[in-house]
Design an enzyme around this catalytic site. Sequence first.
Site, PDB file in Angstrom:
ATOM      1  N   GLU A   1      10.973 -13.053 -20.067  1.00  0.00           N
ATOM      2  CA  GLU A   1      10.630 -11.660 -19.739  1.00  0.00           C
ATOM      3  C   GLU A   1       9.566 -11.132 -20.704  1.00  0.00           C
ATOM      4  O   GLU A   1       8.620 -10.459 -20.291  1.00  0.00           O
ATOM      5  CB  GLU A   1      11.891 -10.800 -19.776  1.00  0.00           C
TER       6      GLU A   1
ATOM      7  N   HIS B   1       9.804 -31.473 -26.451  1.00  0.00           N
ATOM      8  CA  HIS B   1       9.575 -32.308 -25.256  1.00  0.00           C
ATOM      9  C   HIS B   1       8.192 -32.048 -24.665  1.00  0.00           C
ATOM     10  O   HIS B   1       7.985 -32.213 -23.461  1.00  0.00           O
ATOM     11  CB  HIS B   1      10.672 -32.036 -24.230  1.00  0.00           C
TER      12      HIS B   1
ATOM     13  N   LYS C   1       3.290  -2.405  -7.575  1.00  0.00           N
ATOM     14  CA  LYS C   1       4.631  -2.161  -8.093  1.00  0.00           C
ATOM     15  C   LYS C   1       5.683  -2.913  -7.293  1.00  0.00           C
ATOM     16  O   LYS C   1       6.661  -3.386  -7.834  1.00  0.00           O
ATOM     17  CB  LYS C   1       4.952  -0.665  -8.066  1.00  0.00           C
TER      18      LYS C   1
ATOM     19  N   LYS D   1       5.895  -9.695 -19.522  1.00  0.00           N
ATOM     20  CA  LYS D   1       5.400  -8.366 -19.910  1.00  0.00           C
ATOM     21  C   LYS D   1       4.016  -8.476 -20.514  1.00  0.00           C
ATOM     22  O   LYS D   1       3.101  -7.739 -20.158  1.00  0.00           O
ATOM     23  CB  LYS D   1       6.353  -7.712 -20.906  1.00  0.00           C
TER      24      LYS D   1
ATOM     25  N   CYS E   1       0.831  -1.202   0.000  1.00  0.00           N
ATOM     26  CA  CYS E   1       0.000   0.000   0.000  1.00  0.00           C
ATOM     27  C   CYS E   1       0.866   1.253   0.000  1.00  0.00           C
ATOM     28  O   CYS E   1       2.086   1.178   0.122  1.00  0.00           O
ATOM     29  CB  CYS E   1      -0.876   0.001   1.257  1.00  0.00           C
TER      30      CYS E   1
ATOM     31  N   ARG F   1       1.478   1.813  -6.122  1.00  0.00           N
ATOM     32  CA  ARG F   1       1.778   0.832  -5.075  1.00  0.00           C
ATOM     33  C   ARG F   1       0.538   0.000  -4.703  1.00  0.00           C
ATOM     34  O   ARG F   1       0.641  -1.040  -4.093  1.00  0.00           O
ATOM     35  CB  ARG F   1       2.300   1.526  -3.820  1.00  0.00           C
TER      36      ARG F   1
ATOM     37  N   TRP G   1      -3.697  -1.919  -1.392  1.00  0.00           N
ATOM     38  CA  TRP G   1      -3.638  -3.151  -2.185  1.00  0.00           C
ATOM     39  C   TRP G   1      -4.031  -4.230  -1.199  1.00  0.00           C
ATOM     40  O   TRP G   1      -3.289  -4.538  -0.268  1.00  0.00           O
ATOM     41  CB  TRP G   1      -2.221  -3.367  -2.724  1.00  0.00           C
TER      42      TRP G   1
ATOM     43  N   ASN H   1       0.766  -0.095   6.182  1.00  0.00           N
ATOM     44  CA  ASN H   1       1.237  -0.901   5.054  1.00  0.00           C
ATOM     45  C   ASN H   1       1.978  -2.079   5.673  1.00  0.00           C
ATOM     46  O   ASN H   1       2.884  -1.890   6.475  1.00  0.00           O
ATOM     47  CB  ASN H   1       2.188  -0.094   4.158  1.00  0.00           C
ATOM     48  N   GLY H   2       1.555  -3.303   5.343  1.00  0.00           N
ATOM     49  CA  GLY H   2       2.214  -4.480   5.899  1.00  0.00           C
ATOM     50  C   GLY H   2       1.173  -5.520   6.282  1.00  0.00           C
ATOM     51  O   GLY H   2       0.024  -5.443   5.876  1.00  0.00           O
TER      52      GLY H   2
ATOM     53  N   GLU I   1       1.249  -9.726 -17.858  1.00  0.00           N
ATOM     54  CA  GLU I   1       0.940  -8.876 -16.693  1.00  0.00           C
ATOM     55  C   GLU I   1       0.223  -7.587 -17.071  1.00  0.00           C
ATOM     56  O   GLU I   1      -0.428  -6.975 -16.218  1.00  0.00           O
ATOM     57  CB  GLU I   1       2.190  -8.573 -15.875  1.00  0.00           C
TER      58      GLU I   1
HETATM   59  C1  AGP Z   1       7.814  -6.894 -13.424  1.00  0.00           C
HETATM   60  O1  AGP Z   1       7.244  -6.306 -14.581  1.00  0.00           O
HETATM   61  C2  AGP Z   1       6.823  -7.060 -12.311  1.00  0.00           C
HETATM   62  N1  AGP Z   1       6.199  -5.859 -11.975  1.00  0.00           N
HETATM   63  C3  AGP Z   1       7.381  -7.841 -11.140  1.00  0.00           C
HETATM   64  O2  AGP Z   1       7.667  -9.134 -11.622  1.00  0.00           O
HETATM   65  C4  AGP Z   1       8.667  -7.293 -10.465  1.00  0.00           C
HETATM   66  O3  AGP Z   1       9.761  -7.415 -11.327  1.00  0.00           O
HETATM   67  C5  AGP Z   1       8.923  -8.140  -9.210  1.00  0.00           C
HETATM   68  O4  AGP Z   1       7.833  -7.977  -8.327  1.00  0.00           O
HETATM   69  C6  AGP Z   1      10.226  -7.782  -8.490  1.00  0.00           C
HETATM   70  O5  AGP Z   1      10.155  -6.446  -8.037  1.00  0.00           O
HETATM   71  P1  AGP Z   1      11.522  -5.752  -7.521  1.00  0.00           P
HETATM   72  O6  AGP Z   1      12.468  -5.718  -8.663  1.00  0.00           O
HETATM   73  O7  AGP Z   1      11.097  -4.401  -7.061  1.00  0.00           O
HETATM   74  O8  AGP Z   1      12.048  -6.619  -6.394  1.00  0.00           O
END
Ligand code: AGP
Length: 610
Positions: free
Chosen positions: A483, A506, A605, A487, A2, A27, A74, A100-101, A490
């Site tokens: 990767e 396989h 994030k 992208k 959050c 966040r 969140w 937050n937590g 997500e």
């Molecule tokens: C990447 O596009 C994502 N948002 C997510 O996988 C991110 O890379 C992951 O949560 C790690 O975050 P960080 O690099 O802040 O530790």
Amino acid sequence: MCGIVGYIGKRNSVDVIFDGLRKLEYRGYDSSGIAVIVDKELQVRKKVGRIYNLRSDILKDPITSNIGLGHTRWATHGKPSEKNAHPHMDSTKSIVIVHNGIVENYAKLRTELLECNQEFESETDTEVIVHLIKKNYSNSLFRAVQETLSEIKGSYALGIMCKYEPDKIVCARRDAPLVIGIGQGENFIASDVTALLHYTRNVVFLEDGDIAEIMADKVIIRDIRSNIIKNREIKSILWNDAQSEKNGYKHFMLKEILEQPRTIEETFRGRIYPNEGRVYIKEFGLKDEDIKNISNIYVVACGTSYHAGLVSKFLFENFAEIPTEVDIASEFRYRNSVLSKKNLVIVISQSGETADTLAALKLAKSKDCWTLAICNVVGSSISREAENVIYTYCGPEIGVASTKAFTSQLTVLYMLAFDLANKRGKLGKEKLKEYLNELWEIPLKISGFLKNIKLLQDIAEVFISKRNFLYLGRHVNYPIALEGALKLKEISYIHAEGYAAGEMKHGPIALIDESMPIVAIVVKSGVYEKIISNIEEAKSRGGTIIALASEYDEEIVAKSDYIIYVPKVNEFISPLVTVIPLQLLAYYIAVFLGRDVDQPRNLAKSVTVE
Ligand code: AGP
């Protein structure tokens, strides 16, 4: 994860808080709320959905106060709803909290409070904290908070106000970020510095266990033993407010993709000297003698940062000849890894707050390993926990989908691999100069590629109705296939899977038919012929091939349905260029589908909870 903002001073706290929440919305954004003190009474407003909903509500019925707390959520405990939104008050409406937590023992505490006839309004773990503070309150909010924190287990960044003490905010942190902004006759708290940059660049990062009293004209920080901390460093943040704005781009993600030539350059500037054949990463504190004694490297991270780690395995093993293992942090920390003093454990994290990565780092430190963090946020928990930290210097990354941070992480990993290889006598001066020159030219080559992003937009439009994608790569571009798939899934919510191309036969090849687009990374490399045959296998089964090929490659024309040419670079350096079109492909597909590109559903994030 959050976002928290707090303010006390001469301005209307409501304006400051909304400015800050808007910057922190990445966040978490399923609900938001604000609390202020007006005429020694608490006023709380909360709304489900985006912060805009709360702002509209308050514009209809404005409130003004010189002190306030805000929160964007969140959800962890309790679904997104108005009653579960923060801030939360105690039953007498005299104390209010934002958090937050996670309170790990909240169920036990809630039961005990219910047995004392305490009523609850929400389903959240946070609400137990404010009821405990009220229970412990006599005439000092600080002491009530201090006593309460000894009763709760778990992670917290907290902002608390009490109507009987309207001249202060009390805040505290443990395993969740909280920063104090220092102003002139005003002070701030926030989950990260981007919320404060419009008002101040002078910040103090709270440490785990700290409790602080924030007044308009002073800040008192006490450590876990209640000792007043006099010498906590005030850091000046180099980022400016504009960097955390869109500056005319439709989305932060597009801005951050297009910033990459500059951010890669910012990351290596002052750290590589191609003509001298020299790498100088002053923050990498390992002595040359220790570098020679590294037996193994463990690279640990999550998500996109993990993919950067997978690339680094090829670099550390190929250039420095150091055995390297790469682990997902949430696996590493429970795998009982056999770690020893001569292991170098590198954790990679853009936010520097990812809970699993932080826990993995602490585990490595407990085993006396050398630890190095690669982070983007100065003063973040991971950057302060590691023995050494190398910053990526790519500026605030606001889009939830990580792009520029990824290429900056790769840039640091290239520099590190070259430095280790050179110091261990595995990479001679001339070869070092050659590779450093390759790295030096990357920003210009990416700038050239970014001139034809219309091609990516056109290809994206063809595939927006597809429900599944396969991404294939080999060797150092296998992590880039992973990767690229991440992208896409997500931000577009389309299922996509990255695969080692050699694995297709396989099993996964059974997936291929006319409805399956296959993105194949087939740049010139030692495995070029191998991946060409994988493409032919896929195409002969009806798959549609989108090939990422090296410029001027003619052989690929007959084997693909769509070709995206990328600059021809050394195969080990190619991830820095092959990832760019995959970022753009995902971006444009998501835009065509009308997705919330910067704040995709269910995501945040930085994942500061397990
Ligand atoms: C990447 O596009 C994502 N948002 C997510 O996988 C991110 O890379 C992951 O949560 C790690 O975050 P960080 O690099 O802040 O530790």
